[in-house]
Scaffold this active site. Structure first.
Site, PDB file in Angstrom:
ATOM      1  CB  THR A 167      10.120  -4.619  -4.043  1.00  5.86           C
ATOM      2  OG1 THR A 167       9.603  -3.895  -2.498  1.00  5.86           O
ATOM      3  CG2 THR A 167      11.367  -5.279  -3.658  1.00  5.86           C
ATOM      4  CB  CYS A 182       5.104   1.749   2.211  1.00  6.46           C
ATOM      5  SG  CYS A 182       6.531   2.534   1.666  1.00  6.46           S
TER       6      CYS A 182
HETATM    7  C1  UGA Z   1       5.329   3.639   6.055  1.00  5.02           C
HETATM    8  C2  UGA Z   1       5.157   3.175   7.345  1.00  5.02           C
HETATM    9  O1  UGA Z   1       4.664   3.864   8.250  1.00  5.02           O
HETATM   10  C3  UGA Z   1       6.907   2.623   7.879  1.00  5.02           C
HETATM   11  O2  UGA Z   1       6.855   1.997   9.158  1.00  5.02           O
HETATM   12  C4  UGA Z   1       7.390   1.938   6.913  1.00  5.02           C
HETATM   13  O3  UGA Z   1       8.892   1.671   6.825  1.00  5.02           O
HETATM   14  C5  UGA Z   1       7.262   2.495   5.534  1.00  5.02           C
HETATM   15  O4  UGA Z   1       5.812   2.673   5.183  1.00  5.02           O
HETATM   16  C6  UGA Z   1       7.856   1.572   4.378  1.00  5.02           C
HETATM   17  O5  UGA Z   1       7.220   0.416   4.262  1.00  5.02           O
HETATM   18  O6  UGA Z   1       8.918   1.854   3.841  1.00  5.02           O
HETATM   19  P1  UGA Z   1       5.325   6.061   4.899  1.00  5.02           P
HETATM   20  O7  UGA Z   1       4.729   5.276   3.867  1.00  5.02           O
HETATM   21  O8  UGA Z   1       6.573   6.900   4.917  1.00  5.02           O
HETATM   22  O9  UGA Z   1       5.815   4.739   6.052  1.00  5.02           O
HETATM   23  O10 UGA Z   1       4.290   6.838   5.669  1.00  5.02           O
HETATM   24  P2  UGA Z   1       3.343   6.854   6.887  1.00  5.02           P
HETATM   25  O11 UGA Z   1       3.462   7.851   7.908  1.00  5.02           O
HETATM   26  O12 UGA Z   1       2.975   5.342   7.490  1.00  5.02           O
HETATM   27  O13 UGA Z   1       2.116   7.112   6.347  1.00  5.02           O
HETATM   28  C7  UGA Z   1       1.265   6.332   5.131  1.00  5.02           C
HETATM   29  C8  UGA Z   1      -0.014   7.116   4.864  1.00  5.02           C
HETATM   30  O14 UGA Z   1      -1.082   6.938   5.849  1.00  5.02           O
HETATM   31  C9  UGA Z   1      -0.033   8.400   4.473  1.00  5.02           C
HETATM   32  O15 UGA Z   1      -0.702   8.802   3.458  1.00  5.02           O
HETATM   33  C10 UGA Z   1      -0.603   8.981   5.808  1.00  5.02           C
HETATM   34  O16 UGA Z   1      -1.466  10.402   5.436  1.00  5.02           O
HETATM   35  C11 UGA Z   1      -1.599   8.034   6.175  1.00  5.02           C
HETATM   36  N1  UGA Z   1      -2.077   8.136   7.624  1.00  5.02           N
HETATM   37  C12 UGA Z   1      -1.028   7.777   8.446  1.00  5.02           C
HETATM   38  C13 UGA Z   1      -3.069   8.312   7.931  1.00  5.02           C
HETATM   39  O17 UGA Z   1      -4.177   8.722   7.184  1.00  5.02           O
HETATM   40  N2  UGA Z   1      -3.553   8.282   9.217  1.00  5.02           N
HETATM   41  C14 UGA Z   1      -2.625   8.157  10.405  1.00  5.02           C
HETATM   42  O18 UGA Z   1      -2.985   8.235  11.361  1.00  5.02           O
HETATM   43  C15 UGA Z   1      -1.209   7.878   9.954  1.00  5.02           C
END
Ligand code: UGA
Length: 404
Positions: free
Chosen positions: A83, A245
């Site tokens: 989406t 996401c």
């Molecule tokens: C995210 C959500 O965490 C999931 O719950 C959701 O299902 C998914 O989006 C979605 O909507 O499909 P994702 O994008 O795979 O998952 O990855 P994340 O682990 O959430 O990380 C997202 C971003 O935030 C990354 O760039 C990561 O490096 C950053 N991040 C994450 C940080 O900078 N600090 C943190 O403490 C955690």
């Protein structure tokens, strides 16, 4: 249960593999013939830890095809298509075309929407197809998608006649929220936005720490996170959030809310800060290294986070562009991503570091915390993901480390 999964990206493929491993008969459908061919030849088109094994182990319950006629055999049709945003708003074209393919083939099937969609979408899909539509958003993270799907914190199911979907996920033993379609749809956006806000928040605290001697954002985060009301996760300072996401969903929910006369000022502020952050970090690297102009800079990590090959909205790529605007000669290394037009990628991490004056860690791959100390000697190191132990390396700047 017989289940059709439409859209075999990160979400669809993981959902298909997990549901097949639970003994369901799963048929994975995608319009991309090449992807289907590759899957039929046993080649998994994405890198996701544990996925290949899961697909192999469940092969007898799992089929892949580009022929939508197979929908007829299923009881539930899961929609897992993208989406994307178009002009800052959610574009429903893939969801609607998948719905139409389903409608053409069955009058009894139940549609289950797993794609991230704004409140009101399930209702709309039900109106155009005349079918029962259940909302079942996913909360899995790339890199740990299998375990997140098998052992989620909660399962959210929205709509009427949800019994089959409840039964399908009962193996997870997770708390189930059975609610309206609209609530289920909003829970997904509210969750992703809240996590994005949390990340922007801790990154601003990191900025503050950098101005206060003897402070370290990592320790501040531990101290905060032990408070159960705050929680320890998603308090890791870094380059900001990327991926397919958070950037998309925060923008979509903000413009959706705006259309309804509500300003999500907190979410907007998190978005603006996240955008600004890359420019700020590039400026800090430039200033602290006495200009990157003409210098070789090695960027470690290209994917948007560790344990994935996904470079969508990768912060590393944005940072590289900014540094190039300052005149840096950027090269890169990533444990998995090894082919990109926009940057010269080295096959070997040590070589990449040796060729550079400035070294930046930009994705939290565990491999980077094992860097040989001797190789980093004499290099200007910017640890923007805090993967290096400050006492072991001479680091010019670690995000959120106020030093002394
Ligand atoms: C995210 C959500 O965490 C999931 O719950 C959701 O299902 C998914 O989006 C979605 O909507 O499909 P994702 O994008 O795979 O998952 O990855 P994340 O682990 O959430 O990380 C997202 C971003 O935030 C990354 O760039 C990561 O490096 C950053 N991040 C994450 C940080 O900078 N600090 C943190 O403490 C955690």
């Amino acid at each position: 249960m017989k289940i059709a999964i439409i859209g075999l990206g990160y979400v669809g493929l993981v959902t298909a593999a997990v549901l097949a491993s639970q003994g369901n008969q799963v048929i994975g459908i995608d319009i991309d013939k090449k992807k289907i061919e590759s899957l039929l030849n046993g080649n998994i088109p994405i890198f996701e830890p544990g996925l290949e094994e899961k697909i192999k182990c469940s092969a007898s319950n799992l089929e892949f095809t580009d022929n939508f006629d197979h929908i007829r055999d299923a009881t539930l049709a899961y929609i897992c298509v993208p989406t994307p945003n178009f002009n800052g708003k959610m574009d429903l074209k893939y969801v609607l075309s998948a719905s139409e393919e389903i409608r053409k083939r069955s009058k009894e099937i139940t549609i289950v929407i797993k794609s991230t969609v704004l409140p009101g979408t399930a209702k709309k899909v039900s109106e155009v197809t005349g079918l029962t539509v259940i909302s079942n958003p996913e909360f899995t993270r790339e890199g740990s998608a299998i375990s997140d799907t098998e052992k989620p914190d909660r399962v959210v199911i929205g709509g009427f006649s949800t019994k089959l979907v409840q039964q399908l996920w009962s193996f997870t033993k997770a708390p189930m929220i059975v609610t309206s379609n609209e609530n289920a749809e909003l829970i997904k956006y509210a969750s992703n936005s809240f996590l994005a806000v949390k990340i922007s928040f801790i990154n601003q605290i990191a900025d503050l720490c950098e101005t206060i001697p003897n402070t370290d954002v990592n320790e501040v985060a531990i101290g905060m996170g032990l408070d159960k009301r705050i929680g320890k996760d998603f308090l890791k300072a870094g380059l900001g959030y990327g991926g397919s996401c958070f950037p998309k969903d925060t923008v979509a929910i903000s413009s959706y809310a705006q259309e309804r006369g509500v300003e999500l000022t907190i979410v907007k502020s998190a978005i603006n800060y996240n955008d600004q952050r890359i420019r700020d970090l590039a400026r800090k690297v430039n200033d602290l290294s006495d200009s990157v102009n003409g210098k070789s800079v090695c960027v470690l990590g290209l994917s948007f986070k560790d344990n994935t090959d996904d470079i969508r909205e990768s912060r590393s790529l944005l940072l590289m562009k900014e540094l190039e605007m300052y005149g840096a000669k950027v090269i890169a290394y990533d444990p998995i991503v090894n082919n990109l037009k926009s940057v010269k990628i080295c096959k070997n991490m040590d070589e990449c570091i040796k060729k550079s004056e400035i070294v930046i860690t930009s994705t939290e791959w565990s491999e980077f915390s094992q860097i040989n100390k001797d190789i980093l000697k004499g290099k200007m190191v910017f640890d923007l993901r805090r993967v290096l132990e400050p006492k072991d390396f001479k680091i010019v700047m670690g995000v959120g480390n106020g030093k002394n």
